[in-house]
Design a protein around this motif. Sequence first.
Motif, PDB file in Angstrom:
ATOM      1  N   THR A 112      -3.186   0.983  18.346  1.00  0.00           N
ATOM      2  CA  THR A 112      -4.485   1.843  17.682  1.00  0.00           C
ATOM      3  C   THR A 112      -5.058   0.957  16.307  1.00  0.00           C
ATOM      4  N   GLY A 113      -4.946   0.153  16.130  1.00  0.00           N
ATOM      5  CA  GLY A 113      -5.892  -0.877  14.787  1.00  0.00           C
ATOM      6  C   GLY A 113      -4.915   0.329  13.773  1.00  0.00           C
ATOM      7  N   ASP A 114      -4.216   1.302  13.517  1.00  0.00           N
ATOM      8  CA  ASP A 114      -3.756   1.683  12.582  1.00  0.00           C
ATOM      9  C   ASP A 114      -2.708   1.552  11.522  1.00  0.00           C
ATOM     10  N   LEU A 115      -2.405   1.300  10.349  1.00  0.00           N
ATOM     11  CA  LEU A 115      -0.904   0.050   9.928  1.00  0.00           C
ATOM     12  C   LEU A 115      -0.104   1.823   9.641  1.00  0.00           C
ATOM     13  N   GLY A 116       0.875   1.845   9.617  1.00  0.00           N
ATOM     14  CA  GLY A 116       1.713   3.341   9.395  1.00  0.00           C
ATOM     15  C   GLY A 116       3.698   2.652   9.130  1.00  0.00           C
ATOM     16  N   VAL A 117       4.156   3.877   9.085  1.00  0.00           N
ATOM     17  CA  VAL A 117       5.350   3.854   8.768  1.00  0.00           C
ATOM     18  C   VAL A 117       5.605   4.458   9.619  1.00  0.00           C
ATOM     19  N   LEU A 118       7.397   5.606  10.388  1.00  0.00           N
ATOM     20  CA  LEU A 118       8.249   5.677  10.980  1.00  0.00           C
ATOM     21  C   LEU A 118       9.475   6.102  10.272  1.00  0.00           C
ATOM     22  N   ASP A 119       9.799   7.300   9.216  1.00  0.00           N
ATOM     23  CA  ASP A 119      11.041   7.440   8.816  1.00  0.00           C
ATOM     24  C   ASP A 119      12.411   7.301   9.913  1.00  0.00           C
ATOM     25  N   GLU A 120      13.353   7.938   9.140  1.00  0.00           N
ATOM     26  CA  GLU A 120      15.308   7.596  10.484  1.00  0.00           C
ATOM     27  C   GLU A 120      14.392   8.805  10.546  1.00  0.00           C
ATOM     28  N   ASP A 121      14.082   9.858  10.220  1.00  0.00           N
ATOM     29  CA  ASP A 121      13.699  10.925  10.751  1.00  0.00           C
ATOM     30  C   ASP A 121      12.457  11.481  12.304  1.00  0.00           C
ATOM     31  N   GLY A 122      11.347  10.209  12.742  1.00  0.00           N
ATOM     32  CA  GLY A 122      10.920  10.139  12.951  1.00  0.00           C
ATOM     33  C   GLY A 122       9.821  10.303  12.576  1.00  0.00           C
ATOM     34  N   CYS A 123       9.296  10.806  11.139  1.00  0.00           N
ATOM     35  CA  CYS A 123       8.178  11.291  10.299  1.00  0.00           C
ATOM     36  C   CYS A 123       7.253  10.155  10.535  1.00  0.00           C
ATOM     37  N   LEU A 124       6.519  10.242  10.383  1.00  0.00           N
ATOM     38  CA  LEU A 124       4.853   9.052  10.671  1.00  0.00           C
ATOM     39  C   LEU A 124       3.811   9.591   9.282  1.00  0.00           C
ATOM     40  N   SER A 125       3.796   8.694   8.468  1.00  0.00           N
ATOM     41  CA  SER A 125       3.254   8.239   7.769  1.00  0.00           C
ATOM     42  C   SER A 125       1.860   7.004   7.607  1.00  0.00           C
ATOM     43  N   LEU A 126       0.625   7.659   7.610  1.00  0.00           N
ATOM     44  CA  LEU A 126       0.001   6.322   7.451  1.00  0.00           C
ATOM     45  C   LEU A 126      -0.076   5.578   6.299  1.00  0.00           C
ATOM     46  N   VAL A 127      -0.853   4.177   6.793  1.00  0.00           N
ATOM     47  CA  VAL A 127      -0.598   3.071   5.762  1.00  0.00           C
ATOM     48  C   VAL A 127      -2.221   3.068   5.494  1.00  0.00           C
ATOM     49  N   ASP A 128      -2.808   3.205   6.707  1.00  0.00           N
ATOM     50  CA  ASP A 128      -4.341   2.531   6.584  1.00  0.00           C
ATOM     51  C   ASP A 128      -4.971   1.915   7.524  1.00  0.00           C
ATOM     52  N   ARG A 129      -6.496   1.561   7.921  1.00  0.00           N
ATOM     53  CA  ARG A 129      -6.253   1.069   8.752  1.00  0.00           C
ATOM     54  C   ARG A 129      -6.258  -0.722   8.845  1.00  0.00           C
ATOM     55  N   LYS A 130      -5.334  -1.367   9.812  1.00  0.00           N
ATOM     56  CA  LYS A 130      -5.725  -2.583   9.415  1.00  0.00           C
ATOM     57  C   LYS A 130      -6.830  -3.079   8.856  1.00  0.00           C
ATOM     58  N   LYS A 131      -8.237  -2.377   9.908  1.00  0.00           N
ATOM     59  CA  LYS A 131      -9.418  -3.633   9.639  1.00  0.00           C
ATOM     60  C   LYS A 131      -9.501  -3.125   7.695  1.00  0.00           C
ATOM     61  N   ASP A 132      -9.144  -2.172   7.654  1.00  0.00           N
ATOM     62  CA  ASP A 132      -9.656  -1.486   6.191  1.00  0.00           C
ATOM     63  C   ASP A 132      -8.629  -2.243   4.745  1.00  0.00           C
ATOM     64  N   MET A 133      -7.381  -2.944   5.017  1.00  0.00           N
ATOM     65  CA  MET A 133      -6.698  -3.397   4.079  1.00  0.00           C
ATOM     66  C   MET A 133      -7.062  -4.723   3.583  1.00  0.00           C
ATOM     67  N   VAL A 134      -6.705  -4.293   1.894  1.00  0.00           N
ATOM     68  CA  VAL A 134      -7.489  -5.600   0.821  1.00  0.00           C
ATOM     69  C   VAL A 134      -6.251  -6.086   0.883  1.00  0.00           C
ATOM     70  N   VAL A 135      -6.503  -7.845   0.993  1.00  0.00           N
ATOM     71  CA  VAL A 135      -5.871  -8.595   0.623  1.00  0.00           C
ATOM     72  C   VAL A 135      -6.214  -9.390  -1.136  1.00  0.00           C
ATOM     73  N   ARG A 136      -5.545  -9.503  -1.802  1.00  0.00           N
ATOM     74  CA  ARG A 136      -5.786  -9.590  -2.673  1.00  0.00           C
ATOM     75  C   ARG A 136      -4.947 -10.752  -3.536  1.00  0.00           C
ATOM     76  N   GLY A 137      -5.903 -11.846  -4.012  1.00  0.00           N
ATOM     77  CA  GLY A 137      -4.781 -12.906  -3.884  1.00  0.00           C
ATOM     78  C   GLY A 137      -3.457 -13.335  -3.289  1.00  0.00           C
ATOM     79  N   GLY A 138      -3.801 -13.010  -1.944  1.00  0.00           N
ATOM     80  CA  GLY A 138      -2.150 -12.927  -1.480  1.00  0.00           C
ATOM     81  C   GLY A 138      -1.437 -12.384  -0.906  1.00  0.00           C
ATOM     82  N   TYR A 139      -1.644 -10.445  -1.150  1.00  0.00           N
ATOM     83  CA  TYR A 139      -1.037  -9.782  -1.472  1.00  0.00           C
ATOM     84  C   TYR A 139      -2.107  -8.245  -0.354  1.00  0.00           C
ATOM     85  N   ASN A 140      -1.462  -7.537   0.199  1.00  0.00           N
ATOM     86  CA  ASN A 140      -1.828  -7.160   1.039  1.00  0.00           C
ATOM     87  C   ASN A 140      -1.874  -5.673  -0.234  1.00  0.00           C
TER      88      ASN A 140
END
Length: 517
Positions: free
Chosen positions: A390-418
């Motif tokens: 999808t090109g989207d970043l996310g995380v699934l919890d133990e219950d299978g619930c999905l959370s969006l983190v961000d678009r892969k291309k929108d992520m900001v890399v500041r000083g090596g940190y995402n």
Amino acid sequence: MPLSMAAVLSEPAARRPHHPALVFEGREISYAHLWHRARQYAAVLAGHGIRPGDRVALLLANTPHFPMAYFGALAAGAVVVPVHALLKAGEIEYVLRDSGARLLVCSGSFLGEGGRAAEAAGVAVLSVSADEEPEAARLDVLAEQAVPVDHYVPREPADTAVVLYTSGTTGRPKGAMLTHLNLTMNIGVTLLAPFGFGPDDVLLCPLPLFHTFGQICGMGVCFRAGATMVLMPSFDAAVAVELMARRPGMVLMCVPTMYIALLDAAEHRSGPGRPRLDRAYSGGSALPVRILEEVQEVFGCPVYEGYGLTETSPVVAYNQPGLPRRPGTVGWPVWGVDVAIAAADTEGRIVCLPAGEVGEIVVRGHNVMAGYLGRPEATAEVVVDGWLRTGDLGVLDEDGCLSLVDRKKDMVVRGGYNVYPREVEEVLSRHPAVAEVAVVGVPHPTHGEEVCAVVRAAPGAARDPAGAADLGARIVDWSRQRLGAYKYPRRVEFVDSFPLGPSGKVLKRELVARLAG
């Protein structure tokens, strides 16, 4: 075994012919009349040489002509190619050429751009709602005298029904081929959950029908249920709030920018009655939890947030009635759809990650497109090992619930940190002076990128140059107390409005271009 998206309209027309399918500017249109007109449109299209499998482009406003032409083309066995109504001639020409459209159905108000595009692409034009002396033959006028086709042309489940063009955030837009099975399954599944539509529901639809949210989740689900759609010509928050007050208990589908405008309109409204909804659904982009909570309080209804893509017909996951609502998440995958989290930096194969780890959201199921039209290489890049990347970043919890983190291309890399902009936006949206915020990365000589918050200030916040600078500094200080040292924005810029895409998403690439200019 034959299957057609046209059945989404034909079947309720047979079951409840006199029930209103549409309410448009106060006028009701029954299912029987809407399907009759669609079949007349199909007859005219066939008379103009449209054969099963031909592509018919629609450049249409939010009026009853859209479903008439949409289902008319499907009834003729054609493939529908909706065109974004705000494109310019060169962009429309590209879609016509790329899709191989045989004909363009165009609203009279769009003939200036659409007509030039069609002429350049060598595509015939039929207009609707044109002036007295239109430059193109009138489809709506011709249809009035046409003998409607008896029935829709049968199609196969794997045949393409609709080609929807992506917004083209990278390169030129690509046409996602959605099959009759893709669309009828996604509509039938989401009709039950999350949307839970019944024949007595009334949908308030301010979404553009050329876009997948309004077209499939709105019009498609509503018609499949035999319910009623109150169609707005365009989004007007004050008008929408009045409609809610006059007809309480409607269902609403909107994108986050619309919900923000609705809250402002409700606050300044002085008319009789209270705007109340039965339930509301959000999609298109992340809905800040603060906004979700305010919508629930102001309009007295639960709000369900979900996630989908053009390439997934469109729904992937949603908070759903019958399951615990989890604000800040997009809920659980809909029936028949698998979602996993894959290593985002692994190319050419899918490496699934365990629950709780951030990675790229990948999807498989009945909703995944047949591919990008004429682009086998692009299709192979995103459909890997049977999964759609999808090109989207996310995380699934133990219950299978999905959370969006961000678009892969929108992520900001500041000083090596995402840094994930959505996380920062969620925090900043709770600042009392922030009405709306978008977080982007801007070039920085030392850190590579710096976190920048672009803010539309709340009414009453200081907006003169000195006041804006002071407010920006206060927002930086406030966020420093609530976000990690590498996350909080060091730069705050103010805007009166945001550039928006066709689905109401903030166009962050345009903000970055402005800030870099």
